[in-house]
Scaffold this motif. Structure first.
Motif, PDB file in Angstrom:
ATOM      1  N   ASP A  43       0.816  -1.216   0.000  1.00  0.00           N
ATOM      2  CA  ASP A  43       0.000   0.000   0.000  1.00  0.00           C
ATOM      3  C   ASP A  43       0.847   1.263   0.000  1.00  0.00           C
ATOM      4  N   GLN A  44       1.971   1.238   0.702  1.00  0.00           N
ATOM      5  CA  GLN A  44       2.818   2.431   0.794  1.00  0.00           C
ATOM      6  C   GLN A  44       3.345   2.844  -0.581  1.00  0.00           C
ATOM      7  N   LEU A  45       3.761   1.860  -1.383  1.00  0.00           N
ATOM      8  CA  LEU A  45       4.226   2.169  -2.738  1.00  0.00           C
ATOM      9  C   LEU A  45       3.054   2.541  -3.635  1.00  0.00           C
ATOM     10  N   TRP A  46       1.942   1.848  -3.475  1.00  0.00           N
ATOM     11  CA  TRP A  46       0.791   2.079  -4.336  1.00  0.00           C
ATOM     12  C   TRP A  46       0.211   3.482  -4.146  1.00  0.00           C
ATOM     13  N   ASN A  47       0.256   3.982  -2.932  1.00  0.00           N
ATOM     14  CA  ASN A  47      -0.324   5.292  -2.630  1.00  0.00           C
ATOM     15  C   ASN A  47       0.642   6.445  -2.854  1.00  0.00           C
ATOM     16  N   GLY A  48       1.814   6.157  -3.415  1.00  0.00           N
ATOM     17  CA  GLY A  48       2.809   7.197  -3.683  1.00  0.00           C
ATOM     18  C   GLY A  48       3.102   7.330  -5.168  1.00  0.00           C
ATOM     19  N   ILE A  49       4.319   7.793  -5.486  1.00  0.00           N
ATOM     20  CA  ILE A  49       4.674   8.085  -6.880  1.00  0.00           C
ATOM     21  C   ILE A  49       4.767   6.818  -7.730  1.00  0.00           C
ATOM     22  N   ILE A  50       5.069   5.677  -7.113  1.00  0.00           N
ATOM     23  CA  ILE A  50       5.129   4.422  -7.873  1.00  0.00           C
ATOM     24  C   ILE A  50       3.731   4.043  -8.358  1.00  0.00           C
ATOM     25  N   GLY A  51       2.764   4.118  -7.467  1.00  0.00           N
ATOM     26  CA  GLY A  51       1.384   3.833  -7.850  1.00  0.00           C
ATOM     27  C   GLY A  51       0.873   4.800  -8.906  1.00  0.00           C
ATOM     28  N   ASP A  52       1.226   6.086  -8.750  1.00  0.00           N
ATOM     29  CA  ASP A  52       0.825   7.091  -9.747  1.00  0.00           C
ATOM     30  C   ASP A  52       1.377   6.741 -11.123  1.00  0.00           C
ATOM     31  N   SER A  53       2.644   6.332 -11.171  1.00  0.00           N
ATOM     32  CA  SER A  53       3.274   5.982 -12.439  1.00  0.00           C
ATOM     33  C   SER A  53       2.588   4.779 -13.084  1.00  0.00           C
ATOM     34  N   ILE A  54       2.280   3.776 -12.283  1.00  0.00           N
ATOM     35  CA  ILE A  54       1.612   2.575 -12.802  1.00  0.00           C
ATOM     36  C   ILE A  54       0.232   2.919 -13.345  1.00  0.00           C
ATOM     37  N   ASP A  73      -8.170  -2.393 -16.799  1.00  0.00           N
ATOM     38  CA  ASP A  73      -8.705  -2.236 -15.454  1.00  0.00           C
ATOM     39  C   ASP A  73      -7.676  -2.797 -14.476  1.00  0.00           C
ATOM     40  N   ILE A  74      -7.465  -2.090 -13.373  1.00  0.00           N
ATOM     41  CA  ILE A  74      -6.404  -2.458 -12.432  1.00  0.00           C
ATOM     42  C   ILE A  74      -6.998  -2.823 -11.074  1.00  0.00           C
ATOM     43  N   ASN A  75      -6.582  -3.985 -10.558  1.00  0.00           N
ATOM     44  CA  ASN A  75      -6.908  -4.391  -9.190  1.00  0.00           C
ATOM     45  C   ASN A  75      -5.606  -4.476  -8.408  1.00  0.00           C
ATOM     46  N   GLN A  76      -5.531  -3.781  -7.268  1.00  0.00           N
ATOM     47  CA  GLN A  76      -4.306  -3.768  -6.470  1.00  0.00           C
ATOM     48  C   GLN A  76      -4.448  -4.659  -5.242  1.00  0.00           C
ATOM     49  N   TYR A  77      -3.373  -5.424  -4.956  1.00  0.00           N
ATOM     50  CA  TYR A  77      -3.330  -6.304  -3.796  1.00  0.00           C
ATOM     51  C   TYR A  77      -1.988  -6.132  -3.098  1.00  0.00           C
ATOM     52  N   PRO A  78      -1.960  -6.147  -1.757  1.00  0.00           N
ATOM     53  CA  PRO A  78      -0.684  -6.081  -1.034  1.00  0.00           C
ATOM     54  C   PRO A  78       0.162  -7.331  -1.292  1.00  0.00           C
ATOM     55  N   ILE A  79       1.465  -7.201  -1.107  1.00  0.00           N
ATOM     56  CA  ILE A  79       2.385  -8.309  -1.349  1.00  0.00           C
ATOM     57  C   ILE A  79       2.024  -9.544  -0.517  1.00  0.00           C
ATOM     58  N   ASP A  80       1.565  -9.341   0.715  1.00  0.00           N
ATOM     59  CA  ASP A  80       1.329 -10.495   1.593  1.00  0.00           C
ATOM     60  C   ASP A  80       0.086 -11.302   1.225  1.00  0.00           C
TER      61      ASP A  80
END
Length: 324
Positions: A43-54, A73-80
């Motif tokens: 979530d930390q990467l997804w909610n920052g500039i990495i997520g924005d780029s993706i 269409d994008i579905n995001q899931y945490p690594i764990d």
């Protein structure tokens, strides 16, 4: 001696069990809607500039539609949660930070067919650089996979291919929900009607001398398209015919279809003196052996719903072409 034997027996047993489990997992059928990506990222990467780029790169607007719709269409899931139903997704992109930079595309890692893209960066800057550099390659792999997946869906219900084969010396995977609207010696129009609209497929051929290397290809495509519209595709009024609306962007690219050079055009059609309009895509295939240009076009009219997936089906049908 018995201890040594037990050690090797245990080792090889675990090895074969692991290999068997991997084989079993990779043979599972993948799942997921067409043009959907599972992004596995904290979530930390997804909610920052990495997520924005993706999001900017993989959910950018589809070319040729009259209204903006995301390419995927994008579905995001945490690594764990990289287990269970997530691993059955047809397309997975795993993004994380690690001790070294890594980029890899693994085929059928957890299911089949499947593309799993692994992106690892030592820091945010490295992650952004890898994503920027590898995005065109990733999108190409995903697009090819989605076309193949859609073609597999088409296999369950195909019109008799012998009719098209006899008339145009080619085959297409045209679903049975399409029917003939116009059929003559030089032109065929198939149409599928559904509650929210319709999708159409056009097939014709031209003498190869119609085009030469010095021609403005886009002008030729527009001329052929609008000529077909004038001849066959009309509204209720005599002056109402199909044409390419040049007020919208028109996208032209060179590709290969069935091993032959081709031109792909995407844009928006409109019915003259009418309110109807929608997206189209067409292909000019240079069939030098048979001294002809094959013209294949798909367009849809879906006024109240998103159009991306309807156009993707038409693209999948056309890209199933096999020329005799």
């Amino acid at each position: 001696m018995n201890k040594i034997f037990f050690f090797f027996f245990s080792f090889f047993s675990l090895f074969f069990i692991s290999c068997s489990k991997k084989s079993e997992n990779s043979s599972r059928p993948s799942t997921g809607k067409i043009n959907t990506i599972s992004i596995v990222i904290d979530d930390q990467l997804w909610n920052g500039i990495i997520g924005d780029s993706i999001r900017n790169k993989f959910a950018s607007p589809v070319e040729g539609l009259s209204k903006e719709e995301p390419q995927f269409d994008i579905n995001q899931y945490p690594i764990d949660v990289m287990e269970g139903f997530v691993t059955k997704s047809r397309t997975i992109i795993v993004v994380k930070q690690g001790k070294e930079n890594l980029f890899a595309i693994k085929k059928n890692q957890y299911a089949t067919p499947q593309n799993v893209i692994h992106i690892t960066g030592r820091n945010l800057s490295d992650l952004l650089e890898i994503i920027e550099k590898r995005t065109p390659q990733i999108i190409k792999v995903i697009e090819e996979g989605e076309i193949k997946a859609h073609q597999i869906l088409l296999n369950d219900s195909i019109l008799n291919p012998e009719i098209i084969q006899k008339q145009f010396q080619l085959t297409l995977k045209i679903p049975k929900n399409y029917s003939y609207i116009v059929k003559n010696k030089s032109f065929v129009w198939f149409k599928s009607e559904f509650p929210s609209g319709s999708a159409s497929l056009l097939i014709t051929q031209l003498p190869i001398c119609t085009f030469n290397s010095e021609d403005n290809v886009l002008e030729k495509v527009i001329k052929v398209h609008d000529s077909i519209g004038t001849l066959y595709i009309k509204g209720k009024e005599p002056s109402s015919s199909l044409y390419i609306d040049k007020t919208y962007p028109i996208y032209l690219s060179q590709i290969t279809l069935d091993g032959k050079p081709a031109y792909e055009t995407k844009g928006v059609w409109r019915l003259r003196d009418n309110f109807m309009f929608g997206p189209f895509l067409n292909y000019l295939i240079v069939d030098s052996k048979n001294k002809r240009i094959i013209y294949l076009e798909g367009f849809c009219y879906v006024p109240s719903r998103e159009r991306r997936d309807y156009m993707h089906e038409l693209e999948s049908i056309i890209k199933s072409v096999q020329i005799n």
